[in-house]
Design a protein around this motif. Structure first.
Motif, PDB file in Angstrom:
ATOM      1  N   LEU A  39       0.816  -1.214   0.000  1.00  0.00           N
ATOM      2  CA  LEU A  39       0.000   0.000   0.000  1.00  0.00           C
ATOM      3  C   LEU A  39       0.847   1.261   0.000  1.00  0.00           C
ATOM      4  O   LEU A  39       0.565   2.219  -0.737  1.00  0.00           O
ATOM      5  CB  LEU A  39      -0.942  -0.004   1.210  1.00  0.00           C
ATOM      6  CG  LEU A  39      -2.109  -0.991   1.135  1.00  0.00           C
ATOM      7  CD1 LEU A  39      -2.829  -1.068   2.472  1.00  0.00           C
ATOM      8  CD2 LEU A  39      -3.091  -0.605   0.029  1.00  0.00           C
ATOM      9  N   VAL A  40       1.893   1.307   0.830  1.00  0.00           N
ATOM     10  CA  VAL A  40       2.690   2.539   0.878  1.00  0.00           C
ATOM     11  C   VAL A  40       3.482   2.730  -0.416  1.00  0.00           C
ATOM     12  O   VAL A  40       3.789   3.870  -0.798  1.00  0.00           O
ATOM     13  CB  VAL A  40       3.630   2.564   2.106  1.00  0.00           C
ATOM     14  CG1 VAL A  40       2.824   2.502   3.389  1.00  0.00           C
ATOM     15  CG2 VAL A  40       4.667   1.460   2.060  1.00  0.00           C
ATOM     16  N   GLN A  41       3.802   1.646  -1.093  1.00  0.00           N
ATOM     17  CA  GLN A  41       4.471   1.793  -2.389  1.00  0.00           C
ATOM     18  C   GLN A  41       3.496   2.252  -3.472  1.00  0.00           C
ATOM     19  O   GLN A  41       3.850   3.062  -4.333  1.00  0.00           O
ATOM     20  CB  GLN A  41       5.125   0.463  -2.800  1.00  0.00           C
ATOM     21  CG  GLN A  41       6.277   0.031  -1.914  1.00  0.00           C
ATOM     22  CD  GLN A  41       7.409   1.032  -1.879  1.00  0.00           C
ATOM     23  OE1 GLN A  41       7.687   1.734  -2.854  1.00  0.00           O
ATOM     24  NE2 GLN A  41       8.084   1.123  -0.744  1.00  0.00           N
ATOM     25  N   ARG A  42       2.273   1.773  -3.419  1.00  0.00           N
ATOM     26  CA  ARG A  42       1.279   2.161  -4.431  1.00  0.00           C
ATOM     27  C   ARG A  42       0.745   3.573  -4.191  1.00  0.00           C
ATOM     28  O   ARG A  42       0.423   4.288  -5.142  1.00  0.00           O
ATOM     29  CB  ARG A  42       0.125   1.154  -4.426  1.00  0.00           C
ATOM     30  CG  ARG A  42      -0.991   1.517  -5.404  1.00  0.00           C
ATOM     31  CD  ARG A  42      -1.905   0.346  -5.638  1.00  0.00           C
ATOM     32  NE  ARG A  42      -3.061   0.720  -6.449  1.00  0.00           N
ATOM     33  CZ  ARG A  42      -3.794  -0.147  -7.143  1.00  0.00           C
ATOM     34  NH1 ARG A  42      -3.475  -1.425  -7.134  1.00  0.00           N
ATOM     35  NH2 ARG A  42      -4.836   0.256  -7.844  1.00  0.00           N
ATOM     36  N   TYR A  43       0.660   3.971  -2.904  1.00  0.00           N
ATOM     37  CA  TYR A  43       0.100   5.282  -2.560  1.00  0.00           C
ATOM     38  C   TYR A  43       1.115   6.085  -1.733  1.00  0.00           C
ATOM     39  O   TYR A  43       0.899   6.341  -0.537  1.00  0.00           O
ATOM     40  CB  TYR A  43      -1.200   5.120  -1.772  1.00  0.00           C
ATOM     41  CG  TYR A  43      -2.250   4.300  -2.486  1.00  0.00           C
ATOM     42  CD1 TYR A  43      -3.015   4.863  -3.504  1.00  0.00           C
ATOM     43  CD2 TYR A  43      -2.466   2.966  -2.155  1.00  0.00           C
ATOM     44  CE1 TYR A  43      -3.978   4.123  -4.170  1.00  0.00           C
ATOM     45  CE2 TYR A  43      -3.428   2.213  -2.807  1.00  0.00           C
ATOM     46  CZ  TYR A  43      -4.175   2.794  -3.826  1.00  0.00           C
ATOM     47  OH  TYR A  43      -5.122   2.054  -4.490  1.00  0.00           O
ATOM     48  N   PRO A  44       2.206   6.492  -2.338  1.00  0.00           N
ATOM     49  CA  PRO A  44       3.247   7.190  -1.564  1.00  0.00           C
ATOM     50  C   PRO A  44       2.796   8.533  -1.014  1.00  0.00           C
ATOM     51  O   PRO A  44       3.388   9.044  -0.058  1.00  0.00           O
ATOM     52  CB  PRO A  44       4.386   7.356  -2.572  1.00  0.00           C
ATOM     53  CG  PRO A  44       3.727   7.290  -3.920  1.00  0.00           C
ATOM     54  CD  PRO A  44       2.595   6.327  -3.760  1.00  0.00           C
ATOM     55  N   HIS A  45       1.738   9.120  -1.605  1.00  0.00           N
ATOM     56  CA  HIS A  45       1.277  10.434  -1.140  1.00  0.00           C
ATOM     57  C   HIS A  45       0.391  10.344   0.086  1.00  0.00           C
ATOM     58  O   HIS A  45       0.142  11.354   0.749  1.00  0.00           O
ATOM     59  CB  HIS A  45       0.495  11.124  -2.261  1.00  0.00           C
ATOM     60  CG  HIS A  45      -0.826  10.460  -2.553  1.00  0.00           C
ATOM     61  ND1 HIS A  45      -0.915   9.279  -3.262  1.00  0.00           N
ATOM     62  CD2 HIS A  45      -2.105  10.793  -2.198  1.00  0.00           C
ATOM     63  CE1 HIS A  45      -2.191   8.923  -3.345  1.00  0.00           C
ATOM     64  NE2 HIS A  45      -2.930   9.827  -2.707  1.00  0.00           N
ATOM     65  N   ILE A  46      -0.118   9.161   0.413  1.00  0.00           N
ATOM     66  CA  ILE A  46      -1.035   9.016   1.547  1.00  0.00           C
ATOM     67  C   ILE A  46      -0.249   8.992   2.854  1.00  0.00           C
ATOM     68  O   ILE A  46       0.753   8.284   2.990  1.00  0.00           O
ATOM     69  CB  ILE A  46      -1.885   7.737   1.412  1.00  0.00           C
ATOM     70  CG1 ILE A  46      -2.895   7.883   0.262  1.00  0.00           C
ATOM     71  CG2 ILE A  46      -2.633   7.438   2.708  1.00  0.00           C
ATOM     72  CD1 ILE A  46      -3.783   6.661   0.060  1.00  0.00           C
ATOM     73  N   LEU A  47      -0.719   9.758   3.826  1.00  0.00           N
ATOM     74  CA  LEU A  47      -0.191   9.706   5.179  1.00  0.00           C
ATOM     75  C   LEU A  47      -0.952   8.614   5.931  1.00  0.00           C
ATOM     76  O   LEU A  47      -2.138   8.751   6.224  1.00  0.00           O
ATOM     77  CB  LEU A  47      -0.370  11.061   5.878  1.00  0.00           C
ATOM     78  CG  LEU A  47      -0.063  11.121   7.376  1.00  0.00           C
ATOM     79  CD1 LEU A  47       1.378  10.722   7.667  1.00  0.00           C
ATOM     80  CD2 LEU A  47      -0.374  12.510   7.930  1.00  0.00           C
ATOM     81  N   PHE A  48      -0.261   7.510   6.231  1.00  0.00           N
ATOM     82  CA  PHE A  48      -0.865   6.426   6.996  1.00  0.00           C
ATOM     83  C   PHE A  48      -0.587   6.657   8.483  1.00  0.00           C
ATOM     84  O   PHE A  48       0.556   6.918   8.870  1.00  0.00           O
ATOM     85  CB  PHE A  48      -0.298   5.068   6.571  1.00  0.00           C
ATOM     86  CG  PHE A  48      -0.817   4.582   5.247  1.00  0.00           C
ATOM     87  CD1 PHE A  48      -1.926   3.757   5.181  1.00  0.00           C
ATOM     88  CD2 PHE A  48      -0.193   4.947   4.062  1.00  0.00           C
ATOM     89  CE1 PHE A  48      -2.406   3.305   3.956  1.00  0.00           C
ATOM     90  CE2 PHE A  48      -0.662   4.509   2.830  1.00  0.00           C
ATOM     91  CZ  PHE A  48      -1.778   3.683   2.777  1.00  0.00           C
ATOM     92  N   GLU A  49      -1.622   6.552   9.292  1.00  0.00           N
ATOM     93  CA  GLU A  49      -1.462   6.628  10.743  1.00  0.00           C
ATOM     94  C   GLU A  49      -1.857   5.292  11.347  1.00  0.00           C
ATOM     95  O   GLU A  49      -2.955   4.791  11.112  1.00  0.00           O
ATOM     96  CB  GLU A  49      -2.325   7.739  11.339  1.00  0.00           C
ATOM     97  CG  GLU A  49      -2.226   7.804  12.868  1.00  0.00           C
ATOM     98  CD  GLU A  49      -2.916   9.011  13.478  1.00  0.00           C
ATOM     99  OE1 GLU A  49      -2.269  10.072  13.555  1.00  0.00           O
ATOM    100  OE2 GLU A  49      -4.093   8.889  13.863  1.00  0.00           O
ATOM    101  N   GLY A  50      -0.948   4.711  12.134  1.00  0.00           N
ATOM    102  CA  GLY A  50      -1.258   3.475  12.823  1.00  0.00           C
ATOM    103  C   GLY A  50      -2.161   3.720  14.012  1.00  0.00           C
ATOM    104  O   GLY A  50      -2.135   4.776  14.639  1.00  0.00           O
ATOM    105  N   CYS A  51      -2.982   2.714  14.334  1.00  0.00           N
ATOM    106  CA  CYS A  51      -3.866   2.799  15.495  1.00  0.00           C
ATOM    107  C   CYS A  51      -4.222   1.380  15.894  1.00  0.00           C
ATOM    108  O   CYS A  51      -4.449   0.528  15.038  1.00  0.00           O
ATOM    109  CB  CYS A  51      -5.127   3.601  15.157  1.00  0.00           C
ATOM    110  SG  CYS A  51      -6.305   3.741  16.532  1.00  0.00           S
TER     111      CYS A  51
END
Length: 728
Positions: A514-526
């Motif tokens: 996912l982070v490779q496909r969507y590098p612009h997205i800020l992922f926040e863990g929870c």
């Protein structure tokens, strides 16, 4: 050079900016630990003493020397089977089910750059400028075909040494690994305290400090996740160590599954500190040619107290664990819809909330739980990751366009590792959940855990998420995980003892794609807030929701404990409504804002449409202030000036060049006609003068760092305040 090898004596010396780590191969082929401390020269083999200590000593048959025993010698990778009765790092069963191995040195190699671990998170380097090097040392037991490659990644400018291990079956018969930890530090002498971080949901990472007395002090997680009960981070320090003085060593596990961390004081007053995979429900078979990776441990040492130790880890995690476009960028100030609407929202309601958010200067709206499938409460629909267009009143694309037109970014909540029994996914694939055949499953929040050890399960969830993210301009994703793993059975596993390890590897597989496909997205863990706050998750999610508890006073303790091992830039922290929904405490918005601005992921969790105008003005002022200080908060050196048990809890960020300092504090003790209280900054430029930008007062840096400055005497309960000092 960071790595220096004396080939004649097979002594390996690893140097960072301030520390030296040393080990050697002894005449019998065992890899012994010599030293980890202040940077030094020469061989430290004199620290090991040899004597006939007991008639019960355990000595390998070919050694025949009663002054020599692994039961007291300091080791790099202690193992079960050669007479060391302390806690080992590895335990192996051969094809006949017999325990025991004998690992001796085989070879070594030095490589430029920091090693990487395929499919797993690890500290990385950014080229020759980092000066990173890798030492590989291989130990082997030819009787069972066992090889263990020890990996040491030296990051000299960060003052950290990373360790990992690769276990290989180089033989002709299978064997099973029943215990695998990554790293230990063996101290020949000393009196130490051990510091760990315990807690629970909504009260994570509270500092615990104990004397490391005879016996074993152990913490860990059997929950399948790193957990909010114990964090995979441990400090060993001198008994008199403080923020500013004393020796301290730490281990941080770059892993999001179960773990064990231990400090053991032996019969001879030696101390062993170790960390690695949890033993619980772990047994991993290896066929000939297969290998198993022990996840990375980040180690650092400080001769000048706990503050320096934390700053070393902060720099390492912030710049060489966190990756991607958001590593060095300001994070948008966000508004999460949860405490405004819970499940009861529509697209029009969200747009109305976004309009008010834009008016106050908020930069992103996050749509929390309830937007997908038949999700009207938390009893159903997890696993059905398709947009409920009837609820939103249109497509996701249309909703996001309406929010973007107001000048706001758009974020979305997901919980991909879980499945509801009342869901189309579960009805179609009940075997995709971890559940024991013939046993009623144990529910958590009325949901089951999907079997991420299976590729077809991971692929399905990945494809569902991509179908959602591709519909609209998604800038942020909150990745939740609201229960632990209890029922452990995978329908396709050949050995159930490998499932928990493979589950975490599977989680990393989905996140990496996912982070490779969507590098612009800020992922926040929870994970029910901060119940999976670890360096492994930070490799994929640049920030983590620090706790579901947003009460300002409780958050002081939570963020204080978190700061020992993790930088402020990784902490999601929001202002919520009062009385607080968890503990019903009321604190002024100044305190809530002050505490939340101590994190790198600043935002709000409340119904803006229900706020009085005065509170809205406070929010505008807070956002304006946050934009002025966020660079120092995100990248500055962090100092704990006082703690949550003190009369005032205070902290400080200082820019790298010392030109700006930000001090935050919350007053906790209010007394009638009380004494004055002072806050003493640190890390300022000696000999310089600083102006406090709110009052214009000028202070000499040396006097500030010696005697501090006074806080207001007549203050409201829980007053929060931020001071900005600019060097003249």
């Amino acid at each position: 050079m960071s790595i220096v090898i004396d080939e004649a004596t097979l002594t390996f010396t690893l140097n960072t900016r301030s520390a030296t780590y040393q080990m050697e191969v002894d005449p019998h082929g065992y890899l012994l630990h010599l030293y980890y401390g202040t940077r030094s020269k020469g061989r430290m083999d004199y620290l090991i003493t040899y004597a006939d200590r007991s008639g019960m000593c355990a000595t390998p048959h070919d050694v025949r020397d009663r002054t020599w025993s692994l039961d007291w010698l300091p080791q790099e990778f202690p193992f079960d089977g050669a007479g060391d009765m302390r806690s080992p790092l590895i335990r192996v069963r051969d094809a006949r089910g017999i325990y025991g191995c004998d690992l001796r040195y085989v070879r070594h190699e030095v490589r430029e750059g920091k090693y990487a671990l395929p499919g797993m998170p690890a500290v990385y380097d950014e080229g020759p400028a980092d000066g990173a090097q890798t030492l590989s040392v291989t130990l082997a037991d030819p009787r069972i075909g066992l090889e263990v490659e020890l990996l040491y990644g030296v990051m000299p400018e960060l003052d950290v040494i990373c360790r990992a291990a690769v276990v290989r079956n180089a033989g002709a018969e299978p064997f099973t690994v029943d215990r695998l930890q990554t790293a230990c530090l063996d101290f020949t002498h000393g009196n130490f305290d051990v510091i760990t971080f315990s807690g629970r949901h909504a009260m994570e990472r509270r500092l615990d400090r104990h004397y490391a007395d005879h016996g074993s002090f152990r913490v860990g997680s059997r929950r399948g996740m790193s957990s909010g009960q114990y964090n995979p981070f441990m400090i060993l320090c001198d008994r008199n160590a403080t923020e500013n003085s004393g020796r301290a060593w730490s281990m941080s596990f770059v892993w999001s599954g179960g773990f064990d961390a231990e400090a053991e004081r032996s019969q001879y007053a030696e101390t062993r500190m170790q960390m690695g995979l949890a033993d619980d429900r772990f047994s991993y078979p290896l066929a000939p040619g297969e290998e198993l990776i022990a996840p990375e441990v980040i180690m650092t040492y400080s001769a000048t107290g706990l503050g320096t130790l934390s700053q070393n880890l902060h720099r390492c995690i912030r710049t060489r664990v966190v990756r991607g476009e958001w590593r060095d960028r300001p994070r948008p100030v966000l508004l999460n819809s949860w405490e405004a609407y819970y499940f009861d929202f529509t697209g029009d309601k969200l747009v109305e909330l976004a309009e008010k958010a834009a008016e106050l200067g908020i930069e992103m709206l996050v749509m929390d739980d309830g937007w997908f499938g038949a999700r009207s409460d938390d009893f159903r629909a997890l696993g059905d990751w398709y947009v409920n267009e009837e609820k939103l009143g249109g497509t996701l694309h249309e909703l996001v366009e309406r929010v973007n037109a107001l000048g706001l970014k758009f974020g979305i909540w997901v919980e991909p590792e879980m499945v509801s029994e009342d869901s189309n996914l579960y009805r179609t694939h009940p075997d995709w959940a971890l559940a024991i055949p013939g046993k009623d499953p144990v529910l958590g929040r009325d949901q089951l855990v999907l079997d991420f050890s299976r590729k077809e399960v991971r692929d399905n969830i990945y494809e569902q998420l991509c179908a959602v993210f591709d519909q609209a301009n998604i800038d942020y994703v909150k990745w939740d995980c609201n229960r632990n793993i209890v029922d452990l059975y995978s329908a396709t596993a050949t050995d159930q003892g490998r499932v928990l390890y493979d589950y975490t590897r599977g989680l990393y597989d989905v996140l990496e794609r996912l982070v490779q496909r969507y590098p612009h997205i800020l992922f926040e863990g929870c994970s029910a807030g901060g119940c999976r706050f670890d360096a492994g998750m930070l490799y994929y999610t640049p920030q983590i929701w620090t706790s579901d508890n947003t009460d300002a006073v409780n958050r002081l303790a939570i963020q204080y404990g978190t700061s020992f091992g993790y930088p402020a830039s990784t902490m999601g922290a929001h202002v919520s409504a009062c009385p607080n929904e968890i503990n019903w405490r009321t604190t002024p918005i100044s305190a809530r804002g002050t505490v939340a601005m101590a994190g790198g992921g600043f935002g709000y969790e409340l119904d803006l449409l229900d706020l009085p105008e005065r509170a809205c003005e406070h929010i505008k002022q807070q956002i304006a202030l946050y934009h002025k200080i966020e660079g120092v908060v995100r990248e500055g050196s962090y100092f704990r000036l006082s703690g949550p048990a003190d009369e005032a809890c205070a902290w400080e960020f200082v820019s790298e060049d010392g030109s700006m300092a930000v001090v935050g504090m919350v007053l906790l003790l209010i007394e009638g006609y009380g004494a004055a209280r002072y806050v003493t900054p640190r890390g300022l430029t000696p000999g310089a003068f600083y102006r406090e930008l709110t009052t214009g007062a000028v202070f000499a840096a040396d006097a500030l760092m010696d005697s501090g400055f006074p806080l207001p005497v007549n203050a409201e309960p829980y007053m929060g305040r931020i001071y900005r000092f600019e060097r003249l």
